[in-house]
Enzyme design. Structure first.
Site, short mmCIF file in Angstrom:
data_model
loop_
_atom_site.label_atom_id
_atom_site.label_comp_id
_atom_site.label_asym_id
_atom_site.label_seq_id
_atom_site.Cartn_x
_atom_site.Cartn_y
_atom_site.Cartn_z
N CYS A 163 0.85 -1.18 0.00
CA CYS A 163 0.00 0.00 0.00
C CYS A 163 0.90 1.24 0.00
O CYS A 163 1.83 1.34 0.81
CB CYS A 163 -0.89 0.00 1.24
N ASP B 155 -0.49 -5.72 0.33
CA ASP B 155 -1.78 -5.93 -0.33
C ASP B 155 -1.67 -7.22 -1.12
O ASP B 155 -0.61 -7.53 -1.68
CB ASP B 155 -2.11 -4.78 -1.30
#
Length: 157
Positions: A55, A62
Site C-alpha cells: 500500500c 496488499d
C-alpha cells in the site's frame, strides 16, 4: 534493459539459472521468445493467486489474485521472467489500479500481442475488495475466451 519483441532472445536469460528477485518492477527484465505457433489465434493464461505489493499510504502488504490472458503476436513472454517481474512488486508501493493496469500495459507495449487483458482481484483493504480490469481492445472475433474463473469476493480462497 528489457528484451525487445523486435528481436526476441534466442535463449531466455533466466531459465536454468539461480536468479535473484528484482528489487523493483522497473529493474525487472521480461524475456520474450518467438511464438511457436505464429499465425494461429490462441489464448495464453497466467494466474498468480498470491500476488503481493505494498500500500502506498500505509506500506502494508496488499494481496491479489491476478489473471493475465493474451493472444500472442510474434512473441510470447517467457514464464520465469514473468514470475520474477510479478515477484518484484513485493516491495513496490502502488494503488491497486496502478499496479494492475501497469502490469498489463507493460506486457502489451513490450510483447505486442494481438490482444491482452488483466484482471486484478484484490483482497479487501479497509473492508472493501477492489477489482481492477484492463484490456488492450476488443478480443479477436475467433477467440475462445473462457471466463477468468474468479468469483466476486465472499472470502476468496
Amino acid at each position: 534493459m528489457t528484451t525487445s519483441s523486435d528481436s526476441p532472445a534466442a535463449v531466455p536469460q533466466f531459465l536454468g539459472k539461480d536468479t535473484p528477485l528484482p528489487t523493483s518492477p522497473e529493474e525487472a527484465v521480461l524475456d520474450y521468445v518467438p511464438n511457436p505457433r505464429p499465425g494461429l489465434t490462441y489464448l495464453v493464461r497466467f494466474v498468480s493467486p498470491e500476488f503481493t505489493s505494498l500500500c502506498p499510504v500505509t506500506n502494508q502488504p496488499d494481496f491479489a489474485h491476478l489473471v493475465i490472458d493474451y493472444v500472442p503476436g510474434e512473441t510470447i513472454v517467457e514464464s520465469k521472467s514473468l514470475k520474477l517481474f510479478l515477484g518484484s512488486f513485493r516491495n513496490h508501493n502502488g494503488f491497486h489500479e496502478d499496479v494492475t493496469v501497469g502490469i498489463g500495459v507493460r506486457l502489451f507495449e513490450e510483447m505486442r500481442p494481438q490482444w491482452l487483458r488483466i484482471g486484478g482481484y484484490w483482497y479487501p483493504r479497509g473492508g472493501i475488495p477492489i477489482d481492477v480490469f484492463w484490456q488492450s481492445g476488443p478480443p479477436p472475433a475467433d477467440l475462445w475466451l473462457p471466463d477468468q474463473g474468479v468469483p466476486s469476493y465472499r472470502g476468496r480462497g
